[in-house]
Design a protein around this motif. Sequence first.
Motif, short mmCIF file in Angstrom:
data_model
loop_
_atom_site.label_atom_id
_atom_site.label_comp_id
_atom_site.label_asym_id
_atom_site.label_seq_id
_atom_site.Cartn_x
_atom_site.Cartn_y
_atom_site.Cartn_z
N TRP A 15 8.90 0.79 34.39
CA TRP A 15 8.73 -0.50 33.41
C TRP A 15 7.07 0.15 32.66
O TRP A 15 6.08 -0.05 33.71
CB TRP A 15 8.69 -1.45 33.93
N LEU A 16 7.17 0.93 31.52
CA LEU A 16 5.80 0.63 30.63
C LEU A 16 6.16 0.24 29.82
O LEU A 16 6.80 -0.63 28.74
CB LEU A 16 5.61 2.20 30.37
N PRO A 17 4.40 -0.72 29.36
CA PRO A 17 4.86 -1.67 27.96
C PRO A 17 4.87 -1.22 26.85
O PRO A 17 4.14 0.35 27.09
CB PRO A 17 3.40 -2.44 28.22
N SER A 18 5.28 -0.86 25.75
CA SER A 18 5.28 -0.25 24.68
C SER A 18 3.94 -0.31 24.33
O SER A 18 3.55 0.81 23.05
CB SER A 18 6.06 -1.18 23.55
N LYS A 19 3.10 -0.72 24.29
CA LYS A 19 1.51 -0.70 23.61
C LYS A 19 0.50 0.42 24.36
O LYS A 19 0.74 0.77 25.73
CB LYS A 19 1.04 -1.75 23.72
N ARG A 20 0.02 1.99 23.35
CA ARG A 20 -0.95 2.48 24.52
C ARG A 20 -2.65 2.06 23.38
O ARG A 20 -2.22 1.81 21.94
CB ARG A 20 -0.25 3.69 23.87
N ASP A 21 -3.19 2.45 24.33
CA ASP A 21 -4.53 2.86 24.22
C ASP A 21 -4.84 3.55 23.74
O ASP A 21 -5.39 4.58 25.18
CB ASP A 21 -5.50 1.71 25.46
N SER A 22 -5.43 4.39 23.00
CA SER A 22 -5.51 6.58 22.87
C SER A 22 -7.02 6.33 23.31
O SER A 22 -7.77 5.93 22.85
CB SER A 22 -6.04 6.47 21.65
N ALA A 23 -7.01 7.34 24.18
CA ALA A 23 -8.08 7.65 24.05
C ALA A 23 -9.31 8.42 23.03
O ALA A 23 -10.48 8.45 22.90
CB ALA A 23 -8.54 9.17 25.05
N THR A 24 -8.93 8.53 21.71
CA THR A 24 -9.63 9.03 20.73
C THR A 24 -10.34 7.76 20.40
O THR A 24 -11.30 7.79 19.90
CB THR A 24 -8.38 9.20 19.51
N SER A 25 -9.61 6.62 19.85
CA SER A 25 -9.96 5.29 19.85
C SER A 25 -10.83 4.86 20.80
O SER A 25 -11.98 4.07 20.35
CB SER A 25 -8.74 4.14 19.84
N ALA A 26 -10.88 4.93 22.46
CA ALA A 26 -11.81 4.58 22.81
C ALA A 26 -12.97 4.91 22.58
O ALA A 26 -14.52 5.06 22.57
CB ALA A 26 -11.35 4.69 24.26
N VAL A 27 -13.04 6.05 22.30
CA VAL A 27 -14.31 6.95 21.98
C VAL A 27 -14.65 7.05 20.91
O VAL A 27 -16.26 6.68 20.87
CB VAL A 27 -14.01 8.51 21.81
N ALA A 28 -13.73 6.23 19.91
CA ALA A 28 -14.54 6.15 18.75
C ALA A 28 -15.75 4.63 18.43
O ALA A 28 -16.20 4.48 18.10
CB ALA A 28 -13.47 6.48 17.33
#
Length: 345
Positions: A15-28
């Motif tokens: 079971w995975l939640p629907s939201k994602r934290d992208s590496a691109t956003s984390a770097v920016a």
Amino acid sequence: MRPTAPVGITSTALWLPSKRDSATSAVAEQRVEKNVARDLGHPRLPVAYDVSAPEMAVHAAHQALCSSGVAAADVTVLLHAWMHYQGHDLWSPAHYIADQIGAHNAVPVGIQQICNGGAAALELAVARLAMSEGPRYALVTTADRFTAPGFDRWRSDYGAAYGDAATAALLRQPASAGDLLLRALHTVAAPHLEAMHRGTDPFARLPRENSTVIDMRRTKRAYLRHHGSTPFKKANRDMIRCVVQGALCDAGLAADEPRIRFVLLPRLGRKTLEDAWIPTLRDLVAARPVDWGSDTGHLGTGDLPAGLHEVLRHSALGPGDIGLLLNAGAGFTWSCAVVEAPAAS
């Protein structure tokens, strides 16, 4: 460990939640360094914003039971493993999960063995099943939610980024036709490495008294200042070798057995796998190493059960084929499961 009677993996869930934290956003947003994100190799991580870890486990358990057709009342033992905070301070999430799914005849047990908890729970489930008579079921769940400010999913550790998820695996003994067979589950440990997650910190009186954020980088740096990196690297190679060879021996298999189709890697960062795990495995087995965790990151206790789910979901093994699934966790402990697809009917 080789089961005394065939143990079937009847059904699984991831079971995975629907939201994602992208590496691109984390770097920016300067939440992770660009070179670290590159070495990790995870384009995104699943994030549970509005559901707790035990609630995720309930979702996964329902999915596993529904797909199997087994009633929750028929489960005799429920083992729940976790790495991070489960939402209450002095409380049993295993009992909550059993109650929520209606497994009122099950004995709930909590497992805390850090990242190897899912593998430990599977091993204990097999042992518990062997102690009972007649057809019986064990349900193993895992769930972790790595929330700020107490945990930094991108920066709290070296070589791993942490995704939120829950897993469930329903086991039965004796196995039935069509079950994925658990041929062996071997575990080894190197307790002298426990200080990598303790460092030089004193024993605290309450959680996060020594550090407001869980920072495994900090304790590992303290350990490495005293011991250097060579002893850990050697121990890791030796234990990977030992656990794979032990699992093959338990299952009665040779390293070049042609039915072994793959060796599934733990859901660690790309560079860690390429530097430490893959070269060691190439000297051990002929089967190819595979990484199915690039899109989720490390799932805490859930890496090995998630691998079982992917094996079943993707029909990754043909009739009679075999897969090896690897896992490791702080302490340190390493596990290797050997599974076999049912023969063609």
